[in-house]
Design an enzyme around this catalytic site. Structure first.
Site, mmCIF file in Angstrom:
data_model
loop_
_atom_site.group_PDB
_atom_site.id
_atom_site.type_symbol
_atom_site.label_atom_id
_atom_site.label_comp_id
_atom_site.label_asym_id
_atom_site.label_seq_id
_atom_site.Cartn_x
_atom_site.Cartn_y
_atom_site.Cartn_z
ATOM 1 N N LEU A 521 0.808 -1.211 0.000
ATOM 2 C CA LEU A 521 0.000 0.000 0.000
ATOM 3 C C LEU A 521 0.844 1.265 0.000
ATOM 4 O O LEU A 521 0.424 2.302 -0.488
ATOM 5 C CB LEU A 521 -0.914 0.020 1.236
ATOM 6 C CG LEU A 521 -1.956 -1.093 1.337
ATOM 7 C CD1 LEU A 521 -2.680 -1.000 2.666
ATOM 8 C CD2 LEU A 521 -2.939 -1.006 0.188
ATOM 9 N N GLY A 527 9.738 1.537 6.641
ATOM 10 C CA GLY A 527 9.518 0.259 5.975
ATOM 11 C C GLY A 527 8.288 0.336 5.087
ATOM 12 O O GLY A 527 8.010 1.377 4.506
ATOM 13 N N VAL A 529 4.025 -0.798 4.132
ATOM 14 C CA VAL A 529 2.686 -1.137 4.595
ATOM 15 C C VAL A 529 2.050 -2.030 3.543
ATOM 16 O O VAL A 529 2.071 -1.709 2.351
ATOM 17 C CB VAL A 529 1.815 0.120 4.817
ATOM 18 C CG1 VAL A 529 0.398 -0.280 5.213
ATOM 19 C CG2 VAL A 529 2.431 1.011 5.885
ATOM 20 N N ASP A 640 2.858 14.968 15.099
ATOM 21 C CA ASP A 640 3.129 14.703 13.679
ATOM 22 C C ASP A 640 1.824 14.627 12.883
ATOM 23 O O ASP A 640 1.650 13.742 12.050
ATOM 24 C CB ASP A 640 3.929 13.416 13.511
ATOM 25 C CG ASP A 640 4.597 13.348 12.130
ATOM 26 O OD1 ASP A 640 4.786 14.406 11.506
ATOM 27 O OD2 ASP A 640 4.917 12.236 11.683
#
Length: 834
Positions: A521, A527, A529, A640
């Protein structure tokens, strides 16, 4: 001849004036069968309270006939042709064939009321805001037709919400489609008269909210509903009609109940001194207002965490779902009932269960109600039907109990059937003492055994004698940190452990097709998803920390600690994690529409975000952030907030994600300082980017940037000294000051939008990004300003321009991150404070 000619001319002139005056209405309250109303002419009630005429809402090009307040800025309370607009202003409104009708320019009937048997009808706008058709001379005073029987989105004083059981007439509210389209929208507010009558808010065919039944003083699910000197509430239950209404005793005081296009019930009162509508009640207002939030026999308590708990004597039907903070499956009995041996649990301050299938006897005493329920083995609960004057009447439930809620105060008493053993009063004192002693003994032995085992295990780890590799020992230590105690949190002293399901790596690998590229995705510095499907068929998003990443372990632990404890419809749900060897994986609920940035900043997809969706995303994000700052058990600073961390489900509901950078504030703490500044360029407040100071106002700044991005469809890329035009905040501020706020609206929105909502969002966004933190509103104020069309707002001051990359930097840690496509990502932007 000359004299004869002058007489004839005068005769025709007088005749023409007579015909003219008979054809068109003057600004009175009545229209006869020989008169008509055209654009520019209105009917005005005798007291000058209400006005009827032609109007076009906002920037719409369609025309409608409706009623609004005469001396209040346009607030529409009824629309005749809501679903059949005129394409231009050339319409005629008049009495036709013993009914009221609206004709278009071609003379075609666009809308009409029911035909009556009137002999000499007249149309009149009453001081109540009710448009009626009646006989010009009538001794009975009855109406042949009235607009109060056909509401749109507004309930006015003395207007009935409910049923005429003789005719089958159902009077209910239905929302506008949008602020510029009064057509029948998705939401409706309807009274159900079967059983113990109550009112439901529907979205299409799904119940969203339930008022609870009327208990003689108020709706059971609205404890704050209290009559005042000028405002009283009525609920009538008779053989031929069941309805709710309210009455205003003070002249020239206005109050209205509306259902909005976004699915909110709101009560307003007009304050003459401030010339504003004051919103003093709305629903649904929190998670526990969601219908069946905790399923059968589950109790919702918005002041608890988690909000769902089972009734005494019950346990979760699906323990795994319950542990994941999904209480919709409800609870089941621990002990089977034995009918005549059963007893009743007395519960206070309750919202009564759904009551449409209940039995009601308004003359029975509570004692007789208990006897009747105890003898009926199908009876599951009972209560008074009226709590006034000490209580009276009886209501009995014979099925599962749904949509229970407990309040700190208010609500009413409810008696729930339980097995005698589950009530807890059937044993002797000696038996209880013995059980307690045995339990304490077992607990002491268990704790002693655990302490010995833990000590041996730690010694084996420290001495290197345990037969585990370094990766396995690292895994154990990480697991110990993830399965944390509440005492780690400021202000929390209890030691109950966080329970988060742990998945095997093989299960996750199988769910994602061994992390194949087809299921990917998104990707970020942390890393990848991947989309996955568990064995039971549930779709999930799997966030896998890269083995090569030097970042992420702390963020991983932080996210698990935080998000597993939070539950809100605008926060992404963490379903579990996987910690195996050097694998660190988080499993989330799957978001069909991925992240906001993947749609908002994609010109091929941005048109999917019409204005209504953008506005809902802004409001939903605001509510989620308010929950973090104020309504959750801990005060949480996200640190964030940005477009890539707002995920969208299949209904485009926004979910705040990625709590790897979040921080918890304890007690009365309002501000903190950090040497490690994390976040994303363009979203960081000046005081955080420059001095490392962060607070709830830092999140407010980020939210303001996000709001302006959603309105404009453009990224805020930080402040560039060489070309300030590239800064979104500066551009919006400049256009706002010049009175050209609508010029910044994303063209992909199209022409269907509310200018007032757009300008309100821009103003809220600019207020949130003001340079000084103390000038920025709290999220509570921001939510209020966004949800109220009449809330007064201060004028924004100069925005705070967050320092970002200089034009010559090319190796910032954010340079790639800023452009990456992300879903469920952990931010990798890390800035070292200078």
């Amino acid at each position: 001849m000359r004299h004869h000619y002058g007489t004839t001319t005068l005769f025709f002139f007088i005749t023409f004036l007579s015909l003219f005056s008979s054809k068109f209405a003057s600004s009175l309250d009545t229209l006869t069968a020989t008169q008509s109303l055209i654009n520019g002419q209105t009917l005005i009630s005798t007291s000058q309270g209400f006005e009827l005429g032609f109007f076009t809402p906002g920037n719409s090009r369609n025309w409608y006939v409706g009623i609004w307040y005469k001396n209040i800025p346009r607030t529409y309370v009824w629309v005749a042709n809501r679903d059949k607009p005129l394409s231009n202003s050339s319409g005629t409104f008049k009495i036709f064939n013993q009914s009221i009708a609206l004709f278009d320019l071609a003379g075609k009937v666009v809308w009409s009321s029911n035909q009556t048997n009137a002999r000499n009808p007249v149309m009149q706008l009453l001081d109540s805001g009710n448009l009626v058709l009646k006989e010009q001379v009538s001794e009975s005073g009855q109406f042949l037709w009235q607009s109060f029987d056909y509401p749109t989105d507004t309930l006015l004083p003395d207007m009935k919400l409910g049923w005429d059981l003789n005719t089958g007439l159902d009077r209910y509210l239905s929302s506008w489609k949008s602020s510029e389209d009064p057509g029948t929208g998705d939401f409706s507010f309807k009274l159900e008269y079967h059983g113990f009558p109550e009112v439901f808010l529907w979205k299409d065919n799904e119940i969203e909210y339930r008022s609870g039944p009327w208990n003689g003083q108020r709706f059971s699910g609205v404890p704050e509903m209290k009559p005042v000197d000028y405002l009283s509430f009525n609920f009538i239950t008779e053989q031929d009609e069941v309805y709710y209404s309210f009455h205003i005793a003070t002249k020239n005081l206005y109050s209205r109940l509306t259902v909005t296009s976004s699915g909110l019930l709101q009560r307003f009162a007009w304050i003459p001194e401030t010339q504003q509508w004051n919103k003093f009640w709305y629903a649904p207002k929190d998670q526990c207002d969601n219908y069946k939030e905790c399923g059968a026999y589950g109790i919702c308590d918005s002041n608890a965490s988690p909000v769902c708990k089972c009734l005494k004597g019950f346990q979760p039907k699906n323990h795994q779902a319950w542990d994941l903070r999904d209480g919709s499956g409800g609870c089941v009995r621990k002990t089977n009932l034995e009918c005549l041996k059963d007893k009743f649990l007395h519960m206070k301050n309750m919202k009564l269960p759904q009551s449409t299938t209940s039995f009601v006897d308004r003359s029975m005493s509570l004692k007789n109600c208990e006897l009747l329920c105890s003898r009926n083995c199908s009876c599951t609960a009972y209560a008074n039907s009226n709590i006034s004057n000490g209580g009276s009447g009886c209501v009995i439930w014979t099925g599962e109990l749904f949509d229970l809620r407990q309040y700190p105060e208010g609500g009413q008493d409810l008696y729930v059937r339980l097995a005698a053993s589950d009530i807890g009063d059937g044993g002797s004192a000696d038996t209880i003492i013995i059980c307690i002693a045995v339990g304490i003994g077992i607990l002491i032995l268990s704790l002693t055994g655990f302490s010995i085992w833990k000590r041996k295990r730690l010694l084996s780890v420290c001495n290197g004698t345990q037969q585990k590799g370094p990766q396995e020992r690292s895994q154990d230590l990480l697991l110990n940190e993830v399965v944390i105690n509440k005492k780690d949190y400021s202000g929390e002293k209890s030691t109950d452990e966080l329970e988060l399901p742990l998945f095997d790596f093989s299960t996750i690998a199988a769910a994602t097709g061994n992390f194949c590229d087809e299921n990917k995705l998104g990707e970020g510095g942390f890393g990848c998803v991947h989309k996955g499907r568990l064995v039971e068929g549930q779709e999930v998003a799997v966030k896998r920390l890269s083995k090569k990443s030097g970042q992420g372990t702390e963020e991983f632990k932080n996210e698990v600690r935080l998000i597993a404890r939070l539950q809100h419809r605008n926060l992404v749900r963490l379903l579990g994690c996987c910690i195996e060897m050097d694998e660190k994986i988080l499993i989330y609920e799957f978001m069909e529409n991925r992240s906001l940035d993947s749609v908002l900043f994609n010109k091929a997809k941005s048109s999917l975000l019409n204005w209504q969706r953008r506005f809902n995303i802004i409001c939903g994000t605001a509510r989620g952030l308010l929950y973090l700052h104020q309504d959750s058990r801990f005060r949480i600073i996200h640190r964030d907030l940005k477009a890539s961390n707002i995920l969208l489900d299949g209904e485009w509901t926004p979910k705040i994600s990625d709590f790897g950078m979040a921080r918890i504030f304890g007690g009365d703490q309002t501000q903190a300082n950090t040497r490690r500044i994390v976040g994303t360029y363009g979203y960081m407040s000046p005081e955080y980017a420059m001095d490392g100071l962060f607070s709830v106002k830092s999140d407010v700044f980020s939210f303001g940037v996000l709001v302006l991005e959603i309105v404009c469809g453009e990224k805020n890329r930080g402040f560039y000294h060489s070309n300030s035009e590239l800064n979104l905040l500066g551009n919006v501020w400049r256009q706002w000051k010049d009175g050209n706020g609508l010029e910044v609206l994303d063209i992909s929105v199209g022409s269907s939008y509310s200018p007032s909502e757009v300008l309100r969002c821009i103003q809220v966004g600019l207020l949130c990004v003001q340079e000084r933190a103390e000038d920025r509103p709290t999220m509570a104020s921001a939510v209020l300003m966004l949800s109220s069309e009449t809330a007064s707002m201060p004028q924004p001051k100069t925005p705070g321009y967050c320092l970002g990359r200089s034009p010559f930097e090319t190796d910032s840690s954010s340079s790639k991150q800023d452009e990456s496509f992300t879903v469920n990502q952990v931010t990798v932007t890390v800035l070292d404070a200078r």
